[in-house]
Design a protein around this motif. Structure first.
Motif, PDB file in Angstrom:
ATOM      1  N   SER A 158      26.356  72.691  26.155  1.00 43.47           N
ATOM      2  CA  SER A 158      26.453  74.073  26.597  1.00 43.47           C
ATOM      3  C   SER A 158      26.720  75.204  25.630  1.00 43.47           C
ATOM      4  O   SER A 158      26.211  76.273  25.663  1.00 43.47           O
TER       5      SER A 158
ATOM      6  N   ASP B  72      20.084  74.252  31.208  1.00 44.72           N
ATOM      7  CA  ASP B  72      21.434  73.727  31.200  1.00 44.72           C
ATOM      8  C   ASP B  72      21.503  72.730  32.367  1.00 44.72           C
ATOM      9  O   ASP B  72      21.916  73.363  33.452  1.00 44.72           O
ATOM     10  N   GLU B  73      21.396  71.498  32.034  1.00 42.91           N
ATOM     11  CA  GLU B  73      21.348  70.314  33.299  1.00 42.91           C
ATOM     12  C   GLU B  73      20.539  71.043  34.424  1.00 42.91           C
ATOM     13  O   GLU B  73      21.163  71.070  35.722  1.00 42.91           O
TER      14      GLU B  73
HETATM   15 MG   LIG Z   1      27.412  71.624  29.828  1.00 46.66          MG
END
Ligand SMILES: [Mg+2]
Ligand SMILES: Nc1ncnc2c1ncn2[C@@H]1O[C@H](COP(=O)(O)OP(=O)(O)O)[C@@H](O)[C@H]1O
Lengths: 239, 788
Positions: A53, A169-170
């Motif tokens: 991240s 992000d995910e």
């Molecule tokens: Mg992360």
């Protein structure tokens, strides 16, 4: 997409990031070198806390590195101030997070219009929604939609301004298997039809099979990087 | 310290901006309460001890001239405990350095000092020496206004002769706590009116009153019935030209002082209640939000076995700690503020010494009030914290549900950008919260309107009464009724442009059981210097017959046009008769009655007689004219309009500015508190939205529109509501003041509304700016990383 890379969109050179947590320093990134090429779909793998991240946030102009240099095209981002970075996000980057972060008081369409309104050359908000297959639900408020639908609205909102890069992000982190796959399909579609350079963070190794390129991080360093020869469609994935 | 207490302190420290806002609003409310309550008690106690120490009388009467035997007869009336006879005369004074004539009220005193009713409290100097008829004590207000001190000299026209008086003392008297001449002039004009106490022998000789008196004061025993005594006194005094006995209730100084004290008692409860209500409102908004945000924590604590009482007490502690600072600040500040506030009253109400001391009852009550406000304000939050089932609470707060609302139905949303749609939908979704915030700000607006209203009202009153109704530059009062030709002597004086005679006669008007003492003013029907005006400001013509009443007087007597009133003349012939009410007029001061002067002369059975004249004066020659009048023995007094107005404005301006200033500061604090808290809470509740917008590339300025737009709309909404509430508060204030002496007109100028608008907008902008700056510290990544 071809794996023959052309010019890089992002060039990161020995970037590091240190978080100061009171007395101790946490090194989230330790000298990362990375190029992201136009039109590719890159998947970042790594355990939780490995710095994925942090890396993406730095590339997208949400955060600044403690050391090293980041170039976006020819432009050095490292010295950019807050308002330059805001402008950069506004023009060039689309973000998608694990939690959809839609504005609850705006309908799906309006959430997208929020962005098309401030963008220079956006696509019509309806088109963005039909790209993610949500045109029929465009007048619904977030609270009236499922998680997967909300995430697709978030993707529509991210791509409506025709960004050069889409950073996810995910994106499936909070979704179940089928819904997650539906969202991955949308991301793949955006990448292939619009040619948007796309980076997807995940800790689910199975997702790596849909990438052009896979980058693996561990403890703030890139430990593996390879081109994916046998690229699969999202509906062929399973985990 | 227990862990829970540690949590309380840490979280309070984190919320310090909001705690400061609550503290300040609370402090304002408590400060107002404590200070005005202390002032009230101080005035009441000062009055009580003053009246007791200097033996303020209970019943008063004026006569033309009565022998000492009449006083003895009155002393025998059951219920009368002591009697004091005096000689009281208004004369023209020549005060060094003053161009216009001043009026001195000469009041006789015993040759040698002894305790008497309505005694003089000597503030400076000494009592006049025996055998020194020229030595006098003058009233403090008069002395101060004219810069007079012991050993100064003033001239007086006593019974037609110019006399030099020597000031030997400065004094006060419970009879003149509020020092005004009497009916007609209700505002103190200390430059031109003063009380002069002098030896009885000197005064008696000068006015041929040796062995007699023209003024009587009576003290009653505790079991006496005032009205019975008054009736008996009237019977005794009737043959001596009595103007009617009256109790303290009609004694002008006492009346004003009591009105002020009662008014203070009302406002000392009312205004602070408004502030405490707002503090409770703020607490409600802040703590409801806090409990909502801490649902998961409450659930965990409950899951760990904390019972609902512990949880309730935990959150109540927040509220109590949050108000403690404000309460303490308010109590200390209120006590300190009360002293100068009380001193302000000393400009109008003069006491030998003001009793100002800490009142524990008030302090205790202040604490009770603030604790109640805290409890009331947190009640809702406490209830929801205590009743939250642990299982449900573990889930996040129910997601913000938005449905198409009024805006969609009306179709307005199509005209709005998404950002403004967010703003409106957020407000629509929480209408109660929106209204409460608007109400809080509206109260700030209302307080500002109320603060400035006094200026407007008094300005209007002055203009109406002294420029529209009374159009004379000066009113001359003769020492007694004169033949009508005296008017021509006046009109030939240099500087007199126009003179209109009037005949004023003291009367008691009676209708049914109700009686009111006033004067009938016989006006020249061709005159222009006195206007009869109705409610709508229309000039009316003076009817040739019957009596014209001010509407207030008619209301008091419960009569209407065409009804008959009994008239009892309180001078000269003391005749009685009956007159029809021919017209009602509207005036803001006093309870006057008017007649055509010829009709009045006829009614009194006298030839053309006048009591004085209204003058229109050439301003260039005014000074010379007033000097001449000052030296004219037949003239008992001159009321110069501009001087009266100026004296009034000077005296009222100070206290009005002080209260307006205080209220303005407090209203700013409220407005800032409300806007700041609203924006802070919005920031906390919506930081995810803000962060999302920032990630999408919105600038700080753009997202602060989202955040502060709502506050701007709430403020704009609040302003007209505040105008309405302000109008309502003024309406209440107007109706709470004494109607008989003067009536505050309900006039609020555009200037006042503009003032309230500007002050509240400025306060809102400042608080919004403070929150805007906090947006800089918004942690985009951190916020978005966590689950909603
Ligand atoms: Mg992360
Ligand atoms: N704001 C922050 N403050 C302190 N440490 C942080 C912060 N953000 C991330 N970290 C730390 O940096 C490291 C990398 O975090 P992150 O990039 O979020 O990892 P990933 O996304 O791969 O799970 C972790 O050790 C994390 O604890």
């Amino acid at each position: 997409m071809s794996t023959v890379q052309t010019e890089p969109v992002f060039r990161a050179r020995s970037i590091s990031k240190v978080y100061r947590m009171g007395e101790v320093d946490v090194s989230a990134l330790r000298g990362v070198d990375l190029d992201l090429y136009a039109g590719e779909l890159a998947v970042f793998l790594g355990a939780s806390g490995s710095g994925k991240s942090t890396l993406l946030n730095i590339l997208g102009g949400l955060d600044v590195p403690s050391g090293g240099q980041v170039f976006y095209r020819e432009r050095e981002m490292t010295g950019a101030d807050e308002s330059e970075r805001t402008g950069f996000r506004r023009r060039s980057v689309g973000f998608v997070f694990q939690f959809y972060n839609l504005i609850p008081s705006l309908t799906a369409l309006e959430n997208v219009e929020l962005v098309t309104e401030i963008a220079e050359d956006p696509m019509p908000a309806e088109d963005a929604l039909s790209l993610v297959g949500l045109q029929p639900r465009m007048h619904h408020f977030p609270a009236q939609m499922s998680g997967g639908e909300q995430q697709r609205v978030a993707i529509a909102r991210a791509i409506a301004k025709r960004p050069e890069v889409l950073l996810c992000d995910e994106p499936t982190g909070a979704l179940d298997y089928t819904t997650g796959k539906r969202v991955l399909e949308v991301i793949e579609k955006v990448n292939s039809t619009l040619g948007t350079t796309t980076a997807v963070i995940t800790h689910n190794a199975a997702i790596a099979d849909m990438a052009d390129r896979v980058i693996r991080l561990r403890s703030g360093e890139i430990v593996e990087e390879y081109a994916n020869k046998a690229k699969k469609r999202p509906d062929e994935l399973s985990w | 310290m227990t862990i829970l207490n540690r949590k309380v302190f840490r979280e309070l420290a984190r919320m310090r901006g909001q705690v400061i806002a609550i503290t300040l609003v609370m402090a304002c409310g408590i400060m107002l309460y404590v200070s005005s309550r202390h002032t009230y008690i101080s005035l009441l106690k000062s009055q009580e001890s003053y009246y007791a120490t200097y033996r303020f009388a209970d019943v008063f009467a004026g006569v033309k001239r009565a022998p000492a035997s009449a006083a003895e007869e009155i002393a025998r009336i059951p219920g009368v405990s002591s009697v004091r006879t005096r000689i009281v005369m208004d004369v023209n004074l020549d005060v060094p350095g003053l161009d216009e004539p001043a009026t001195g009220r000469l009041v006789s005193m015993p040759e040698r000092r002894r305790p008497v009713l309505n005694d003089v409290a000597i503030q400076e100097g000494r009592y006049p020496a025996v055998g020194r008829p020229e030595e006098v004590i003058i009233s403090e207000a008069f002395a101060k206004a004219n810069g007079l001190a012991p050993d100064d000299r003033i001239g007086a026209v006593i019974n037609g002769r110019q006399k030099a008086l020597r000031v030997v003392g400065i004094g006060l008297s419970p009879e003149y706590v509020y020092e005004v001449q009497g009916t007609g002039s209700i505002f103190p004009d200390n430059l031109r009116f003063g009380v002069i106490w002098m030896a009885r022998d000197a005064l008696g000789a000068a006015f041929d009153m040796e062995g007699g008196f023209n003024d009587l004061s009576v003290a009653l025993s505790s079991d006496a019935r005032e009205l019975d005594v008054i009736d008996r006194m009237d019977l005794v005094l009737e043959p001596y030209g009595s103007t009617g006995a009256y109790g303290r209730g009609s004694q002008i100084s006492h009346r004003f002082l009591m009105d002020e004290i009662i008014g203070l008692s009302v406002s000392s409860n009312f205004t602070p209640a408004v502030f405490l209500g707002i503090a409770a409102l703020l607490l409600h908004i802040v703590f409801s939000r806090m409990v909502r945000a801490q649902r998961d924590q409450i659930a965990i604590m409950k899951a760990f076995g904390y019972n609902y009482l512990t949880i309730g007490w935990h959150y109540l502690k927040f509220a109590f700690l949050a108000i403690t600072g404000g309460t303490l600040l308010g109590i200390v500040g209120g006590f300190l503020l009360g002293r100068p506030l009380t001193a302000l009253y000393q400009d109008y109400y003069r006491f030998p010494d003001l009793v100002y001391e800490l009142n524990y009852e008030v302090i205790a009550l202040a604490a009770v009030i603030s604790v109640s406000a805290a409890f009331l304000g947190t009640l809702h939050a406490l209830r929801s914290a205590m009743s939250l089932p642990p299982a449900e609470a573990m889930r996040p707060d129910s997601p913000a549900h938005f449905r198409p609302l009024a805006m969609e139905r009306l179709g307005v949303h199509q005209m709005l950008t998404p950002v403004w749609r967010m703003i409106f939908r957020n407000m629509e979704r929480k209408p109660v919260k929106t209204l409460l915030s608007a109400f809080g700000i509206a109260m700030a607006v209302a307080i500002l309107v109320m603060g400035r209203f006094t200026f407007d009202s008094i300005e209007y009153l002055i203009d109406y009464q002294f420029r529209t109704v009374q159009r004379d530059d000066a009113a001359v009062v003769f020492a007694g009724p004169r033949p009508a030709r005296a008017r021509f002597e006046l009109s030939h004086l240099p500087g007199v442009v126009r003179s209109e005679p009037y005949r004023a006669v003291p009367v008691r008007l009676r209708a049914g059981h109700i009686a009111k003492q006033t004067a009938i003013n016989g006006l020249d029907p061709a005159g222009e210097l006195r206007q009869l005006i109705d409610r709508d400001g229309q000039a009316l013509t003076l009817p040739p017959e019957g009596v014209v009443l001010t509407r207030t007087l008619a209301d008091l007597l419960a009569v209407r046009e065409g009804d008959l009133v009994d008239v009892e003349v309180l001078e000269g012939s003391r005749m009685q008769g009956r007159l029809p009410v021919s017209l009602l007029v509207d005036e803001l001061i006093g309870i006057s009655a008017y007649m055509d002067n010829r009709a009045l002369n006829r009614f009194l059975g006298e030839g053309s007689t006048i009591s004085g004249a209204y003058l229109s004066v050439d301003p260039l020659r005014a000074d010379a004219l007033y000097r001449t009048l000052k030296e004219t023995p037949a003239v008992a007094g001159v009321a110069v309009r501009e001087a009266v107005i100026k004296g009034f404005e000077d005296s009222i301006a100070e206290s009005t500015s002080a209260t307006t200033f205080t209220l303005t500061v407090f209203a700013c604090i409220i407005a800032c508190g409300m806007v700041y808290n609203g924006a802070r809470i919005a920031l906390e509740e919506r930081n995810r939205e803000m962060a999302s917008l920032r990630v999408l590339g919105f600038t700080e300025r753009e997202i602060s529109v989202v955040l502060l737009g709502e506050q701007a709309i709430v403020t704009l909404m609040a302003i007209p509501i505040g105008f309405l509430i302000g109008w309502g508060l003024c309406y209440l204030a107007v109706n709470a003041t004494a109607q008989e002496l003067y009536r505050m007109p309900l006039v609020i100028t555009g200037k006042t509304y503009a003032f309230a608008f500007l002050v509240v907008s400025a306060a809102a902008v400042v608080s919004a700016y403070v929150v805007h700056r906090q947006l800089r510290h918004l942690d985009m990544i951190g916020v978005l990383k966590v689950q909603e």
